[in-house]
Design a protein around this motif. Structure first.
Motif, PDB file in Angstrom:
ATOM      1  N   PRO A  50      41.408 -38.379  -5.700  1.00 61.33           N
ATOM      2  CA  PRO A  50      40.621 -39.441  -5.059  1.00 61.33           C
ATOM      3  C   PRO A  50      39.229 -39.593  -5.659  1.00 61.33           C
ATOM      4  O   PRO A  50      38.615 -40.650  -5.527  1.00 61.33           O
ATOM      5  CB  PRO A  50      40.541 -38.982  -3.594  1.00 61.33           C
TER       6      PRO A  50
ATOM      7  N   GLY B 178      39.484 -42.926  -4.108  1.00 59.75           N
ATOM      8  CA  GLY B 178      39.348 -42.767  -2.659  1.00 59.75           C
ATOM      9  C   GLY B 178      38.674 -43.959  -2.015  1.00 59.75           C
ATOM     10  O   GLY B 178      39.097 -44.432  -0.948  1.00 59.75           O
ATOM     11  N   GLU B 179      37.612 -44.467  -2.651  1.00 61.40           N
ATOM     12  CA  GLU B 179      36.894 -45.628  -2.110  1.00 61.40           C
ATOM     13  C   GLU B 179      37.787 -46.860  -2.115  1.00 61.40           C
ATOM     14  O   GLU B 179      37.802 -47.643  -1.152  1.00 61.40           O
ATOM     15  CB  GLU B 179      35.623 -45.873  -2.931  1.00 61.40           C
TER      16      GLU B 179
ATOM     17  N   CYS C 261      41.039 -46.970  -1.972  1.00 66.02           N
ATOM     18  CA  CYS C 261      42.081 -46.820  -0.947  1.00 66.02           C
ATOM     19  C   CYS C 261      41.522 -47.103   0.442  1.00 66.02           C
ATOM     20  O   CYS C 261      42.179 -47.757   1.268  1.00 66.02           O
ATOM     21  CB  CYS C 261      42.682 -45.421  -1.006  1.00 66.02           C
ATOM     22  N   ARG C 262      40.313 -46.633   0.711  1.00 64.77           N
ATOM     23  CA  ARG C 262      39.701 -46.918   2.019  1.00 64.77           C
ATOM     24  C   ARG C 262      39.489 -48.412   2.202  1.00 64.77           C
ATOM     25  O   ARG C 262      39.699 -48.949   3.295  1.00 64.77           O
ATOM     26  CB  ARG C 262      38.370 -46.166   2.161  1.00 64.77           C
TER      27      ARG C 262
ATOM     28  N   ALA D  25      45.031 -42.228   0.437  1.00 65.39           N
ATOM     29  CA  ALA D  25      44.807 -41.923  -0.981  1.00 65.39           C
ATOM     30  C   ALA D  25      45.873 -40.987  -1.530  1.00 65.39           C
ATOM     31  O   ALA D  25      46.310 -41.137  -2.675  1.00 65.39           O
ATOM     32  CB  ALA D  25      43.417 -41.321  -1.168  1.00 65.39           C
TER      33      ALA D  25
END
Length: 239
Positions: free
Chosen positions: A15, A48-49, A51-52, A58
């Motif tokens: 991530p 990760g960002e 996916c958020r 993630a």
């Protein structure tokens, strides 16, 4: 595509890595992004960002990316246990739409252009063969869309099997790339020389891409979704 490497030489997908670095590692992941509705223009943000931003797990996203990136990738039990089957289903559904609305129609149009100089009998053989293959794919996907995916989504919401289990899917999971291989051989070996060489190569490239992508699709079902759901079902039974 990133082929087999020694484990110590492999890039670890995490991530924390930049989305741009992920795509640079394996450009085939562009298709994964589009099927999950993840737009380009992501600048310097991390996996990760991203996916958020798209409400994706993630870990599940990286499971899919690993299958596409490393030919022999098999996720561990811990990774599967932490994954989201709903996000895997979201990806598989996006793939179904991609195949049915883009790839198969485009392949059909390319075949029509390729066999335009052929006689009526040869055209009929190709048309009938492709139509049978498309119907097989449609039936395969329809079962997953109407039976398997709703079951997984319902199970994820309330942990009830509703008279179905992922084992039934595993037992009835057919292979849909055999006819595609046959079509490739017909185009490569048996169409007459009157067919344009450039068009023939374009069709063969398209078939090879689709064949490879469908293989990854099947691996995600067999090596990710099915074992992931099997673990969840077994955990539920033990309660």
């Amino acid at each position: 595509m990133v082929k087999k490497k020694n484990m110590k030489d492999r890039a670890v997908l995490s991530p924390a890595m930049k989305m741009a670095d992920l795509v640079n590692l394996n450009y085939h992941l562009l298709g994964v992004l589009s099927r999950l509705g993840m737009d380009l223009g992501f600048g310097e943000i991390t996996v990760g960002e991203a996916c958020r931003r798209h409400s994706l797990d993630a870990g599940s996203f990286l499971l899919i990316c690993n299958v596409y990136t490393y030919d022999d990738y098999i996720p561990s039990g811990d990774i599967l246990s932490a994954g989201s089957p709903v996000d895997i289903v979201k990806y598989l559904h996006g793939s179904h739409v991609f195949y049915l609305e883009h790839e198969l129609p485009e392949l059909e149009r390319s075949l029509e252009r390729l066999v335009a100089p052929c006689d009526a009998k040869q055209k009929l053989i190709i048309d009938r063969f492709f139509s049978e293959y498309r119907k097989e794919v449609e039936n395969h996907f329809a079962y997953e869309e109407t039976v398997v995916f709703p079951y997984i989504e319902t199970f994820s919401e309330n942990r009830r099997g509703e008279g179905y289990s992922i084992e039934q899917f595993e037992e009835n999971h057919s292979n849909i790339d055999e006819k595609l291989c046959d079509l490739k051989n017909i185009v490569m070996k048996y169409l007459p020389e009157v067919c344009d060489t450039v068009l023939r190569n374009d069709v063969l490239y398209h078939i090879c891409y689709l064949e490879e992508d469908l293989d990854k699709h099947t691996l995600i079902e067999n090596n990710v979704l099915i074992p992931m759901m099997t673990r969840l079902e077994e955990n539920e039974k033990r309660k």
